[in-house]
Design a protein around this motif. Sequence first.
Motif, PDB file in Angstrom:
ATOM      1  N   ALA A 159      -7.974 -52.723   9.932  1.00 24.12           N
ATOM      2  CA  ALA A 159      -7.050 -53.107   9.054  1.00 24.12           C
ATOM      3  C   ALA A 159      -6.624 -52.234   8.324  1.00 24.12           C
ATOM      4  O   ALA A 159      -5.310 -52.204   7.752  1.00 24.12           O
ATOM      5  CB  ALA A 159      -7.779 -54.378   8.551  1.00 24.12           C
ATOM      6  N   VAL A 160      -7.545 -51.411   7.629  1.00 23.13           N
ATOM      7  CA  VAL A 160      -7.122 -50.400   6.698  1.00 23.13           C
ATOM      8  C   VAL A 160      -6.026 -49.486   7.118  1.00 23.13           C
ATOM      9  O   VAL A 160      -5.101 -48.914   6.355  1.00 23.13           O
ATOM     10  CB  VAL A 160      -8.231 -49.629   5.916  1.00 23.13           C
ATOM     11  N   SER A 161      -6.277 -49.088   8.327  1.00 22.23           N
ATOM     12  CA  SER A 161      -5.594 -48.083   8.974  1.00 22.23           C
ATOM     13  C   SER A 161      -4.202 -48.647   9.205  1.00 22.23           C
ATOM     14  O   SER A 161      -3.173 -47.983   8.941  1.00 22.23           O
ATOM     15  CB  SER A 161      -6.027 -47.518  10.336  1.00 22.23           C
ATOM     16  N   LEU A 162      -4.001 -49.897   9.787  1.00 17.97           N
ATOM     17  CA  LEU A 162      -2.806 -50.588   9.872  1.00 17.97           C
ATOM     18  C   LEU A 162      -2.037 -50.683   8.646  1.00 17.97           C
ATOM     19  O   LEU A 162      -0.524 -50.397   8.777  1.00 17.97           O
ATOM     20  CB  LEU A 162      -3.041 -51.799  10.527  1.00 17.97           C
ATOM     21  N   ILE A 163      -2.628 -51.116   7.842  1.00 18.12           N
ATOM     22  CA  ILE A 163      -1.786 -51.308   6.573  1.00 18.12           C
ATOM     23  C   ILE A 163      -1.397 -49.871   5.748  1.00 18.12           C
ATOM     24  O   ILE A 163      -0.244 -49.908   5.401  1.00 18.12           O
ATOM     25  CB  ILE A 163      -2.806 -51.975   5.274  1.00 18.12           C
ATOM     26  N   PHE A 164      -2.192 -49.040   5.823  1.00 23.38           N
ATOM     27  CA  PHE A 164      -2.068 -47.255   5.369  1.00 23.38           C
ATOM     28  C   PHE A 164      -0.699 -46.989   5.996  1.00 23.38           C
ATOM     29  O   PHE A 164      -0.010 -45.962   5.338  1.00 23.38           O
ATOM     30  CB  PHE A 164      -2.946 -46.796   5.229  1.00 23.38           C
ATOM     31  N   SER A 165      -0.749 -47.136   7.545  1.00 22.01           N
ATOM     32  CA  SER A 165       0.159 -46.521   8.417  1.00 22.01           C
ATOM     33  C   SER A 165       1.695 -46.954   8.075  1.00 22.01           C
ATOM     34  O   SER A 165       2.403 -46.411   8.127  1.00 22.01           O
ATOM     35  CB  SER A 165      -0.323 -46.751   9.557  1.00 22.01           C
TER      36      SER A 165
END
Length: 352
Positions: A159-165
């Motif tokens: 989830a963190v990776s998707l948001i920051f991407s």
Amino acid sequence: MGCRRSTGRRHPPCPARPSPTAGGHHGCPRHRPGATLTWRQRLSRIDVRWSPYLYIAPFFIVFAIVGLYPLLYTAYVSMHQWHLIGGQGDFVGLQNYVDVVQQERFTRALVNTFSIFLLSSVPQVIAAIVIAAILDANLRAKTFWRMGVLVPYVVAPVAVSLIFSKIFADQSGLINTLLTGWGLDPIGFHSDRWASHVAIAAMVNFRWTGYNALIFLAAMQAVPRDLYEAAIVDGASRVRQFFSVTVPMLRPTIIFVIITSTIGGLQIFDEPRMYDTLGLGGADRQWMTMTMFLYELGWGAQKSFGRAAAVAWILFFIIVAIGMVNFALTRRIASGDAPRVRRRRPRKEVVR
């Protein structure tokens, strides 16, 4: 006094002097080397001797099954031709290591790993110490703020990776939208190599800074308050107290956090893997790390488990080497042993 059994009862007193027939022993029939013990005494001896090993045995058994055996089996696989579909092939020795090191993507993945590791670990430790110092102060709603810094760690890495991407998207990302609104040129967080490293390091820092801050906070609360009172009496400011009292007392904790951050930073996989939709590390492998390169060798186009296992062992040796260097340096700093300067002895004046 007479000797006691395990039951606490006394039997007739033992002779004070050694008996020649007892081989130098004091002659007590129950304390002779060859004396017969009851089953309770034997059980007590076995319990005293083997209980500590039984208590720690579960850890070593689990570690041998899920840790040591896979590690040794990976070394065995790395010395064979091992295809994902075809299975085990011929023994090739160290040829897989040579083939992996000669690939251009190996060098790129190694540089990317160290770049992301340095951009994430160094600011992370510094920010965690500062946040811990703020939380250690007299704040209102301390529990709320301490739980707040731990929330990013609880969020799933995907989830963190998707948001920051999406935040660092090249065209419609939040950062580039603000930059263009201020009249600045947008940054290619997915096309530029070093900009992508900064974005991935930001994800890592977002997740792990709060966790490390709580570790530092626990260490700060264990610092004796008498030291701060003495510093206040001497007229030290808050900043001076932080650098002269807090930081020196946190040296063992800093060693622990640096070593754990090194191990985790060199094994980073989730954040760069989910940074784009393809999960390949960029079109030109701009942010492909060692673990992603390992995944590509084993499950990508080559499907070579032997080469993937070789990369795993190379990464293992790198982590061990860097961990030992970090431990040696931080331990030297923590010991506070400065090189001694030899002072010249004053010459004795000759009285004439």
